[in-house]
Motif scaffolding. Structure first.
Motif, PDB file in Angstrom:
ATOM      1  N   ARG A  31      13.879  23.832 -36.441  1.00  0.00           N
ATOM      2  CA  ARG A  31      14.128  23.213 -37.742  1.00  0.00           C
ATOM      3  C   ARG A  31      15.342  23.952 -38.314  1.00  0.00           C
ATOM      4  N   VAL A  32      16.503  23.382 -38.098  1.00  0.00           N
ATOM      5  CA  VAL A  32      17.738  24.020 -38.552  1.00  0.00           C
ATOM      6  C   VAL A  32      17.786  23.973 -40.079  1.00  0.00           C
ATOM      7  N   GLU A  97      12.662  30.486 -31.881  1.00  0.00           N
ATOM      8  CA  GLU A  97      13.315  29.357 -32.533  1.00  0.00           C
ATOM      9  C   GLU A  97      12.378  28.544 -33.416  1.00  0.00           C
ATOM     10  N   TYR A  98      11.111  28.957 -33.529  1.00  0.00           N
ATOM     11  CA  TYR A  98      10.158  28.214 -34.349  1.00  0.00           C
ATOM     12  C   TYR A  98       9.776  28.952 -35.635  1.00  0.00           C
ATOM     13  N   TYR A  99      10.520  29.985 -35.965  1.00  0.00           N
ATOM     14  CA  TYR A  99      10.208  30.746 -37.171  1.00  0.00           C
ATOM     15  C   TYR A  99      10.191  29.861 -38.414  1.00  0.00           C
ATOM     16  N   ILE A 100      11.229  29.060 -38.601  1.00  0.00           N
ATOM     17  CA  ILE A 100      11.313  28.237 -39.819  1.00  0.00           C
ATOM     18  C   ILE A 100      10.196  27.203 -39.853  1.00  0.00           C
ATOM     19  N   ASP A 101       9.914  26.546 -38.732  1.00  0.00           N
ATOM     20  CA  ASP A 101       8.804  25.585 -38.696  1.00  0.00           C
ATOM     21  C   ASP A 101       7.505  26.244 -39.157  1.00  0.00           C
ATOM     22  N   ARG A 102       7.267  27.450 -38.667  1.00  0.00           N
ATOM     23  CA  ARG A 102       5.986  28.103 -38.919  1.00  0.00           C
ATOM     24  C   ARG A 102       5.865  28.629 -40.345  1.00  0.00           C
ATOM     25  N   ILE A 103       6.950  29.149 -40.893  1.00  0.00           N
ATOM     26  CA  ILE A 103       6.832  29.682 -42.254  1.00  0.00           C
ATOM     27  C   ILE A 103       6.795  28.560 -43.284  1.00  0.00           C
TER      28      ILE A 103
END
Length: 295
Positions: A31-32, A97-103
């Protein structure tokens, strides 16, 4: 959530050894982010040059003497466009690369105002530092509401802008960060959120690589400043104290170090805790005297 705008804000000071890797990791998230803002405190290394190599990143500059943890972040947030604003420190690298999706995932609940992630220690972290991170940022996610504050005490306000995300409307509703707070701006706004009946979430799957091997002097200074600010904000924190939580962390770390047979590291940790305690007590003492003079 898919239509919501996401901004990432990173305060920097002499971050040229870290900032390129961080910005690259953010640009390659699943999720850019719609916007990345770096707010730099007049670095005198190559930080600004490296930021400018990322053409889509917005750069804000302030004088170094004008930086503080609350007002600087608030200034950058109000310059941002996001419905959700993610703060990272310059030395916190998203693990994947999934940090933003998860937070962002917990914000599906409209009552959630703040989500903070898990800090995984760097490879060079001292054994005690690894255990402190393990104790503080466990593998299980949880939500905090006003109903559990009396039971959790100071732990209820344990949020961290090392890796945190805010709902813009909630942030503005409680007035945002204080302009002149020296540290723990995340803890104090967490207290305001809970008082206003918002929910805070610790999302353990949103991981960043982050730790410090502080010297004794650095640990004293850090805890001195924390002692000042926590004493000044006792009303916001409902009179909660760090002492009981600190003792719990110390006991956990000492037992684990003993179990691992790391006697030298245990000795160093005991001295380190002495500097933490002395710094915190001196900060609280000085804050109390300052408040009496001003009353």
């Amino acid at each position: 959530m898919s239509k919501a705008l996401v901004s990432v804000i990173i305060p920097t000071l002499n971050a040229d050894t870290m900032i390129d890797a961080l910005l690259t990791r953010l640009e390659h998230q699943h999720r850019v982010p719609d916007e990345i803002i770096v707010i730099d405190s007049s670095s005198n290394d190559n930080t600004v040059l490296k930021v400018r190599q990322h053409s889509e990143v917005k750069l804000l500059s302030i004088r170094r003497k004008d930086f503080n943890h609350g007002g600087t972040r608030d200034y950058a947030l109000r310059k941002s466009q996001g419905d959700f604003i993610l703060f990272l420190t310059q030395d916190a690298l998203p693990k994947d690369e999934y940090y933003i999706d998860r937070i962002l995932a917990p914000f599906d609940d409209p009552k959630v105002a703040l989500v903070y992630g898990r800090q995984v220690p760097k490879e060079d972290a001292h054994a005690a530092e690894r255990l402190v991170r393990e104790y503080t940022y466990g593998a299980k996610s949880f939500a905090i509401t006003q109903n559990v504050v009396s039971r959790l005490g100071i732990k209820a306000f344990r949020a961290t802008d090392v890796c945190a995300a805010y709902r813009r409307t909630a942030y503005l509703a409680v007035g945002g960060f204080e302009d002149d707070v020296l540290t723990n701006e995340d803890m104090f706004i967490a207290a305001k959120f809970l008082s206003a009946h918002w929910t805070i979430v610790y999302e353990a799957t949103a991981e960043v690589i982050h730790s410090h091997n502080f010297t004794f002097r650095q640990q004293y200074k850090r805890n001195y400043i924390q002692g000042i600010e926590i004493e000044k904000h006792r009303d916001i924190l409902g009179g909660s104290h760090l002492m009981s939580e600190g003792l719990s962390m110390v006991t956990y770390t000492m037992r684990r170090l003993l179990k691992q047979g790391k006697v030298r590291e245990l000795g160093r940790f005991i001295i380190d805790c002495g500097f933490r305690y002395a710094g915190n007590r001196k900060g609280r003492f000085d804050a109390q005297h300052e408040m009496k003079r001003n009353s």
